[in-house]
Scaffold this active site. Structure first.
Site, PDB file in Angstrom:
ATOM      1  CD  GLU A 100     -22.819  95.430 -48.911  1.00 14.80           C
ATOM      2  OE1 GLU A 100     -21.874  95.827 -48.233  1.00 14.80           O
ATOM      3  OE2 GLU A 100     -23.358  96.076 -49.798  1.00 14.80           O
ATOM      4  CB  CYS A 135     -30.532  96.012 -47.312  1.00 19.84           C
ATOM      5  SG  CYS A 135     -29.767  96.180 -48.920  1.00 19.84           S
ATOM      6  CB  CYS A 142     -23.701  93.513 -59.878  1.00 19.33           C
ATOM      7  SG  CYS A 142     -25.153  93.818 -60.913  1.00 19.33           S
ATOM      8  CB  CYS A 146     -24.497 100.777 -62.414  1.00 13.32           C
ATOM      9  SG  CYS A 146     -25.934  99.846 -62.971  1.00 13.32           S
ATOM     10  CB  CYS A 149     -23.114 100.496 -58.449  1.00 15.04           C
ATOM     11  SG  CYS A 149     -23.465  99.060 -57.434  1.00 15.04           S
ATOM     12  CG  HIS A 249     -30.051 105.528 -61.165  1.00 14.42           C
ATOM     13  ND1 HIS A 249     -30.685 105.814 -59.984  1.00 14.42           N
ATOM     14  CD2 HIS A 249     -29.572 104.277 -61.018  1.00 14.42           C
ATOM     15  CE1 HIS A 249     -30.592 104.778 -59.167  1.00 14.42           C
ATOM     16  NE2 HIS A 249     -29.920 103.826 -59.770  1.00 14.42           N
ATOM     17  CG  ASN A 323     -24.164 106.351 -50.256  1.00 11.53           C
ATOM     18  OD1 ASN A 323     -24.240 107.203 -49.395  1.00 11.53           O
ATOM     19  ND2 ASN A 323     -25.129 105.463 -50.484  1.00 11.53           N
ATOM     20  CB  CYS A 366     -27.005  97.855 -50.106  1.00 16.54           C
ATOM     21  SG  CYS A 366     -28.343  97.611 -48.957  1.00 16.54           S
TER      22      CYS A 366
HETATM   23  N1  SAH Z   1     -29.235  95.810 -58.752  1.00 18.96           N
HETATM   24  C1  SAH Z   1     -30.389  96.385 -58.203  1.00 18.96           C
HETATM   25  C2  SAH Z   1     -30.438  96.356 -56.694  1.00 18.96           C
HETATM   26  C3  SAH Z   1     -29.173  96.659 -55.942  1.00 18.96           C
HETATM   27  S1  SAH Z   1     -28.581  98.308 -55.963  1.00 18.96           S
HETATM   28  C4  SAH Z   1     -30.579  97.797 -58.721  1.00 18.96           C
HETATM   29  O1  SAH Z   1     -29.672  98.334 -59.329  1.00 18.96           O
HETATM   30  O2  SAH Z   1     -31.658  98.338 -58.549  1.00 18.96           O
HETATM   31  C5  SAH Z   1     -29.741  99.168 -54.929  1.00 18.96           C
HETATM   32  C6  SAH Z   1     -29.838 100.655 -55.229  1.00 18.96           C
HETATM   33  O3  SAH Z   1     -28.638 101.337 -54.828  1.00 18.96           O
HETATM   34  C7  SAH Z   1     -30.006 100.950 -56.706  1.00 18.96           C
HETATM   35  O4  SAH Z   1     -30.988 101.929 -56.920  1.00 18.96           O
HETATM   36  C8  SAH Z   1     -28.645 101.464 -57.080  1.00 18.96           C
HETATM   37  O5  SAH Z   1     -28.696 102.234 -58.228  1.00 18.96           O
HETATM   38  C9  SAH Z   1     -28.242 102.224 -55.842  1.00 18.96           C
HETATM   39  N2  SAH Z   1     -26.824 102.515 -55.735  1.00 18.96           N
HETATM   40  C10 SAH Z   1     -25.787 101.737 -56.109  1.00 18.96           C
HETATM   41  N3  SAH Z   1     -24.618 102.373 -55.845  1.00 18.96           N
HETATM   42  C11 SAH Z   1     -24.929 103.543 -55.285  1.00 18.96           C
HETATM   43  C12 SAH Z   1     -24.164 104.637 -54.800  1.00 18.96           C
HETATM   44  N4  SAH Z   1     -22.844 104.626 -54.832  1.00 18.96           N
HETATM   45  N5  SAH Z   1     -24.820 105.682 -54.286  1.00 18.96           N
HETATM   46  C13 SAH Z   1     -26.178 105.698 -54.231  1.00 18.96           C
HETATM   47  N6  SAH Z   1     -26.953 104.710 -54.673  1.00 18.96           N
HETATM   48  C14 SAH Z   1     -26.337 103.645 -55.207  1.00 18.96           C
HETATM   49 FE1  SF4 Z   2     -25.694  95.959 -60.261  1.00 24.46          FE
HETATM   50 FE2  SF4 Z   2     -25.039  98.047 -58.807  1.00 24.46          FE
HETATM   51 FE3  SF4 Z   2     -26.141  98.407 -61.172  1.00 24.46          FE
HETATM   52 FE4  SF4 Z   2     -27.612  97.434 -59.146  1.00 24.46          FE
HETATM   53  S1  SF4 Z   2     -26.681  99.455 -59.270  1.00 24.46           S
HETATM   54  S2  SF4 Z   2     -27.528  96.681 -61.260  1.00 24.46           S
HETATM   55  S3  SF4 Z   2     -26.061  96.231 -58.072  1.00 24.46           S
HETATM   56  S4  SF4 Z   2     -24.165  97.455 -60.809  1.00 24.46           S
END
Ligand code: SAH
Ligand code: SF4
Length: 389
Positions: A100, A135, A142, A146, A149, A249, A323, A366
């Site tokens: 996306e 974005c 991934c 995390c 996510c 985080h 989110n 995203c």
């Molecule tokens: N992998 C990279 C970039 C993609 S994620 C990273 O982790 O930085 C982009 C941002 O969205 C990151 O800061 C991630 O922690 C955050 N993110 C992912 N899932 C989320 C969620 N459910 N709510 C809020 N932020 C989220």
């Molecule tokens: Fe991967 Fe999501 Fe963690 Fe970013 S926040 S490193 S996209 S698992």
């Protein structure tokens, strides 16, 4: 500013060739060298992929180019425009996998670009066009796992190549409105960009190439979960010009490892050292992303520790209320909790901003849309708790 060009791995597809790489190919076909830049401009500056339309090239060359695979390696499977102007594109790659990309009008509350409006005074706009932040994704899924996510829950399906990464912006430019211009690109979609370093480095060079999309490096933000050796490499390869955003985080290793398994490999102290080493240009700041999750990382003393951790590093903190992810019990704190956390950081002199997104609308950051396809195929088990990997 002198463009800094890292040593790149060989291109994987025709679409990701740089002008000099095109020149090499064309010379081997018996064409003059200068045609390399012409072909590159057609693709990356003008967004033309059909050699038949490359009118300043001789017919014989256009016919030869037609045998190269220049078509965009993706199609727009879903284009969703939200009432607030944000547009989310679900992109289907040639192997059917989906990623996306989101177009966000600048100034929108969900705009995660590192360069805010008030730093735009030096940019000449010939016509008043609305700047768009886009974005983009770098991997299908991934590997970092995390727990909060959607992409992490999905796991890594595959890396994207540089042609696929850049095509999102070529498409975003084509699909944005006439009065708009894609000016900032944030690597914050699906995937961990630094886990796909070679493709991402090439994409960065392509996106900022003066004969191509010509984005300014300071308008390209790469967000990472904290892969320390690759942060060092990025800093060296691009002289610190690429805007760095780091997903922190949590402020102690136990909590961070529970949310982000990568922390077991590169704990907080190591990450902070990498940020101190990053060759940040003058007057620029690293963005610290801090997703607020109720009961996990939102206590006021976490804000106190965060400000201590960041002392001496030029940063701004983006607080992102979590989110919701389907099937996950994790949730954002309520508004007053978010405000209190921000206020506490500010009381310590930390520049802290809140990125609020509307969870009911597509601006929900995203990482959400592709899950809806993924969800049907996945059984997400959060009851295992803790580390998530
Ligand atoms: N992998 C990279 C970039 C993609 S994620 C990273 O982790 O930085 C982009 C941002 O969205 C990151 O800061 C991630 O922690 C955050 N993110 C992912 N899932 C989320 C969620 N459910 N709510 C809020 N932020 C989220
Ligand atoms: Fe991967 Fe999501 Fe963690 Fe970013 S926040 S490193 S996209 S698992």
């Amino acid at each position: 500013m002198v463009a800094i060009r890292p040593t790149l791995a060989a291109p994987k597809t025709a679409l990701e060739r740089l002008p000099e790489e095109w020149a090499d190919v064309l010379v081997s076909w018996g064409e003059p060298k200068f045609r390399g830049i012409q072909v590159f401009r057609w693709i990356h500056q003008r967004g033309v992929f059909d050699p038949a339309q490359m009118t300043d090239l001789p017919k014989s060359l256009r016919e030869r180019l037609a045998k190269e695979d220049l078509a965009l390696p993706m199609e727009v499977a879903l284009f969703h425009r939200s009432s607030d102007g944000t547009r989310k594109m679900l992109l289907r790659l040639t192997d059917g996998k989906e990623v996306e990309s989101v177009l966000i009008p600048q100034g929108h509350v969900g705009d995660l670009a590192a360069v805010p409006d008030d730093e735009d005074a030096d940019v000449e706009e010939p016509r008043a066009r609305t700047p768009i932040s886009q974005c983009i994704s770098t991997q299908v899924g991934c590997a970092m796992g995390c727990v909060f996510c959607a992409s992490g829950v999905a796991g890594l399906k595959r890396h994207m190549n540089a042609g696929e990464i850049v095509s999102q912006v070529l498409l975003g430019r084509a699909r944005s409105d006439e009065h708009e211009r894609v000016r900032n690109v944030v690597f914050m979609g699906m995937g961990e960009p630094l886990h796909n370093y070679d493709a991402v480095a090439r994409a960065l060079v392509l996106l900022t190439h003066p004969e191509g999309l010509a984005l300014s490096t300071r308008r390209v933000t790469l967000s990472t979960s904290g892969l320390v050796p690759q942060i060092d490499r990025l800093g060296q390869d691009f002289g610190g010009q690429v805007q760095l955003a780091v997903s922190l985080h949590a402020v102690d290793n136990e909590k961070r490892s529970a949310l982000m398994p990568i922390n077991r490999k590169h704990p907080i102290e190591e990450l902070m050292e990498a940020l101190r080493r990053y060759p940040l240009p003058k007057r620029r700041r690293i963005t610290i992303e801090y997703t607020l999750i109720a009961g996990k990382n939102d206590e006021l003393r976490d804000a106190d520790t965060l400000s201590k951790l960041l002392r001496g590093i030029p940063v701004k903190v983006n607080l992102i209320p979590m989110n919701p992810v389907d099937g996950s019990p994790l949730a954002a704190p309520d508004y007053s909790g978010v405000d209190a956390f921000q206020e506490r950081l500010r009381s310590h002199g930390v520049a802290a901003f809140v990125r609020r997104t509307r969870g009911d609308d597509i601006a929900a950051a995203c990482g959400q849309l592709a899950l809806h396809g993924e969800k049907r195929r996945l059984r997400v088990d959060y009851s295992a708790g803790g580390g998530g990997s």
